[in-house]
Design a protein around this motif. Structure first.
Motif, PDB file in Angstrom:
ATOM      1  N   TYR A 108      -4.409  11.382  23.582  1.00 25.92           N
ATOM      2  CA  TYR A 108      -4.716  11.798  22.233  1.00 25.92           C
ATOM      3  C   TYR A 108      -3.463  11.619  21.370  1.00 25.92           C
ATOM      4  N   VAL A 109      -3.668  11.424  20.074  1.00 29.92           N
ATOM      5  CA  VAL A 109      -2.567  11.315  19.125  1.00 29.92           C
ATOM      6  C   VAL A 109      -2.738  12.381  18.044  1.00 29.92           C
ATOM      7  N   GLN A 110      -1.620  12.947  17.624  1.00 27.70           N
ATOM      8  CA  GLN A 110      -1.651  13.958  16.567  1.00 27.70           C
ATOM      9  C   GLN A 110      -0.676  13.572  15.471  1.00 27.70           C
ATOM     10  N   TYR A 111      -1.217  13.365  14.276  1.00 23.88           N
ATOM     11  CA  TYR A 111      -0.394  13.122  13.099  1.00 23.88           C
ATOM     12  C   TYR A 111      -0.071  14.450  12.437  1.00 23.88           C
ATOM     13  N   PRO A 112       0.981  14.505  11.633  1.00 24.94           N
ATOM     14  CA  PRO A 112       1.396  15.780  11.016  1.00 24.94           C
ATOM     15  C   PRO A 112       0.250  16.464  10.279  1.00 24.94           C
ATOM     16  N   ASN A 113       0.131  17.747  10.542  1.00 28.85           N
ATOM     17  CA  ASN A 113      -0.858  18.596   9.872  1.00 28.85           C
ATOM     18  C   ASN A 113      -2.303  18.153  10.123  1.00 28.85           C
ATOM     19  N   ARG A 114      -2.522  17.509  11.246  1.00 34.59           N
ATOM     20  CA  ARG A 114      -3.860  17.072  11.608  1.00 34.59           C
ATOM     21  C   ARG A 114      -4.184  17.519  13.028  1.00 34.59           C
ATOM     22  N   GLY A 115      -5.458  17.475  13.360  1.00 34.99           N
ATOM     23  CA  GLY A 115      -5.867  17.746  14.731  1.00 34.99           C
ATOM     24  C   GLY A 115      -5.636  16.537  15.620  1.00 34.99           C
ATOM     25  N   LEU A 116      -5.834  16.723  16.906  1.00 33.92           N
ATOM     26  CA  LEU A 116      -5.664  15.628  17.850  1.00 33.92           C
ATOM     27  C   LEU A 116      -6.819  14.643  17.706  1.00 33.92           C
ATOM     28  N   GLN A 117      -6.488  13.363  17.863  1.00 36.30           N
ATOM     29  CA  GLN A 117      -7.499  12.315  17.814  1.00 36.30           C
ATOM     30  C   GLN A 117      -7.532  11.584  19.146  1.00 36.30           C
ATOM     31  N   PHE A 118      -8.713  11.363  19.642  1.00 31.23           N
ATOM     32  CA  PHE A 118      -8.896  10.663  20.905  1.00 31.23           C
ATOM     33  C   PHE A 118      -8.484   9.195  20.764  1.00 31.23           C
ATOM     34  N   LEU A 119      -7.683   8.715  21.743  1.00 26.63           N
ATOM     35  CA  LEU A 119      -7.259   7.311  21.761  1.00 26.63           C
ATOM     36  C   LEU A 119      -8.000   6.507  22.816  1.00 26.63           C
ATOM     37  N   LEU A 120      -7.986   7.010  24.038  1.00 27.84           N
ATOM     38  CA  LEU A 120      -8.606   6.279  25.137  1.00 27.84           C
ATOM     39  C   LEU A 120      -8.761   7.197  26.335  1.00 27.84           C
ATOM     40  N   LYS A 121      -9.557   6.735  27.304  1.00 23.37           N
ATOM     41  CA  LYS A 121      -9.751   7.509  28.516  1.00 23.37           C
ATOM     42  C   LYS A 121      -9.942   6.588  29.713  1.00 23.37           C
ATOM     43  N   TYR A 122      -9.588   7.112  30.867  1.00 26.90           N
ATOM     44  CA  TYR A 122      -9.891   6.475  32.140  1.00 26.90           C
ATOM     45  C   TYR A 122     -10.791   7.413  32.925  1.00 26.90           C
ATOM     46  N   ILE A 123     -11.946   6.873  33.329  1.00 29.49           N
ATOM     47  CA  ILE A 123     -12.860   7.634  34.168  1.00 29.49           C
ATOM     48  C   ILE A 123     -12.984   6.964  35.528  1.00 29.49           C
ATOM     49  N   THR A 124     -13.270   5.677  35.513  1.00 29.22           N
ATOM     50  CA  THR A 124     -13.377   4.905  36.738  1.00 29.22           C
ATOM     51  C   THR A 124     -13.336   3.437  36.361  1.00 29.22           C
ATOM     52  N   GLY A 125     -13.193   2.553  37.353  1.00 26.44           N
ATOM     53  CA  GLY A 125     -13.255   1.129  37.061  1.00 26.44           C
ATOM     54  C   GLY A 125     -11.892   0.502  36.867  1.00 26.44           C
ATOM     55  N   ASP A 126     -11.822  -0.414  35.931  1.00 25.03           N
ATOM     56  CA  ASP A 126     -10.611  -1.181  35.670  1.00 25.03           C
ATOM     57  C   ASP A 126      -9.435  -0.254  35.371  1.00 25.03           C
ATOM     58  N   ASN A 127      -8.322  -0.520  36.028  1.00 19.35           N
ATOM     59  CA  ASN A 127      -7.157   0.351  35.854  1.00 19.35           C
ATOM     60  C   ASN A 127      -6.513   0.221  34.482  1.00 19.35           C
ATOM     61  N   LEU A 128      -6.753  -0.866  33.795  1.00 22.16           N
ATOM     62  CA  LEU A 128      -6.210  -1.053  32.455  1.00 22.16           C
ATOM     63  C   LEU A 128      -7.290  -0.694  31.440  1.00 22.16           C
ATOM     64  N   VAL A 129      -6.988   0.296  30.647  1.00 22.40           N
ATOM     65  CA  VAL A 129      -7.954   0.807  29.676  1.00 22.40           C
ATOM     66  C   VAL A 129      -7.462   0.484  28.274  1.00 22.40           C
ATOM     67  N   SER A 138       4.081   6.262  14.553  1.00 25.08           N
ATOM     68  CA  SER A 138       4.917   7.454  14.705  1.00 25.08           C
ATOM     69  C   SER A 138       4.040   8.704  14.638  1.00 25.08           C
ATOM     70  N   ALA A 139       4.072   9.486  15.707  1.00 23.20           N
ATOM     71  CA  ALA A 139       3.186  10.653  15.827  1.00 23.20           C
ATOM     72  C   ALA A 139       3.518  11.362  17.127  1.00 23.20           C
ATOM     73  N   LEU A 140       2.746  12.398  17.406  1.00 23.06           N
ATOM     74  CA  LEU A 140       2.868  13.154  18.653  1.00 23.06           C
ATOM     75  C   LEU A 140       1.734  12.717  19.571  1.00 23.06           C
ATOM     76  N   TYR A 141       2.062  12.367  20.804  1.00 23.33           N
ATOM     77  CA  TYR A 141       1.080  11.844  21.748  1.00 23.33           C
ATOM     78  C   TYR A 141       0.924  12.800  22.932  1.00 23.33           C
ATOM     79  N   PHE A 142      -0.335  13.066  23.262  1.00 26.15           N
ATOM     80  CA  PHE A 142      -0.646  13.989  24.340  1.00 26.15           C
ATOM     81  C   PHE A 142      -1.447  13.280  25.423  1.00 26.15           C
ATOM     82  N   CYS A 143      -1.023  13.475  26.642  1.00 26.06           N
ATOM     83  CA  CYS A 143      -1.788  13.062  27.809  1.00 26.06           C
ATOM     84  C   CYS A 143      -2.574  14.282  28.303  1.00 26.06           C
TER      85      CYS A 143
END
Lengths: 115, 116
Positions: free
Chosen positions: A36-57, A86-91
């Motif tokens: 997830y990515v968080q820009y200043p004064n905003r909520g977190l936004q989903f970027l990508l996910k890995y569930i199964t399958g190809d290791n490169l997402v 430029s932002a805050l990134y959360f795993c």
């Protein structure tokens, strides 16, 4: 129990250079991994996910992440950084077989892209 | 889609006062989450609902905190009485089918609470 670690509080990269934001995890089942990515004064936004399958997402805004089971890592990457990245990134990690909702976030990594 | 809507964006109150934070999830989403974000503790899950029913409130720090979801389009988080250590940014998030633990969350822009 599950945990996620983002070993770098801050990452600095020059505009146009490749960027990597690191994430390692620990779960007791098959992991579900998110960035997830968080820009200043905003909520977190989903970027990508890995569930199964190809290791490169591949995800939003040109970001991608590579799942490495042996190293229990899920690093976020982008071939060419933009100042606007430029932002805050959360795993975050959850896992198959979890009972109650168990999504755990890392502490976050501040990415600064220098013009 | 308007996304998850939270109000107010900012709340400043005095210690001992009651504070109510509000959230409207994305229409059709069946899971709703309340998170708290601080520099010291990062993101903490306080409580979550499935189909308006509270499922896990183990993250609620004290009895001073309570949350309700009277219908599918509205939730509140109440702090009574508030204390300075409650100062944080409170996020609401919703999701469709998060029960499988692999659905992404959609966050609101948060409420920044300051208790003096």
């Amino acid at each position: 129990a599950q945990s996620v670690a983002q070993p770098e509080d801050q990452v600095n990269v020059a505009e146009g250079n490749p960027l990597t934001v690191k994430c390692t995890y620990s779960v007791s089942g098959n992991p579900y991994l998110f960035w997830y990515v968080q820009y200043p004064n905003r909520g977190l936004q989903f970027l990508l996910k890995y569930i199964t399958g190809d290791n490169l997402v591949k995800g939003s805004y040109g970001f991608e992440a590579e799942f490495n089971k042996s190293q229990t890592s899920f690093h976020l990457k982008k071939p060419s950084a933009l100042v606007s990245d430029s932002a805050l990134y959360f795993c975050a990690v959850s896992y198959s077989g979890a009972g109650s909702y168990q999504l755990t976030f890392g502490k976050g990594t501040k990415l600064s892209v220098i013009p | 889609d308007a996304g998850v809507i939270q109000s107010p964006r900012h709340e400043v109150t005095e210690m001992g006062q009651e504070v109510t934070l509000r959230c409207k999830p994305i229409s059709g989403h069946d899971y709703l989450f309340w998170y708290r974000q601080t520099m010291m503790r990062g993101l903490e899950l306080l409580i979550y609902f499935n189909n308006n029913v509270p499922i896990d409130d183990s993250g609620m720090p004290e009895d001073r905190f309570s949350a309700k979801m009277p219908n599918a389009s509205f939730s509140t988080l109440k702090i009574q009485p508030s204390e300075p250590r409650d100062s944080a940014v409170y996020f609401c998030a919703s999701s469709l089918g998060a029960g499988g633990h692999n659905s992404p969350l959609h966050f609101g822009n948060g409420t920044r609470l300051t208790v003096t």
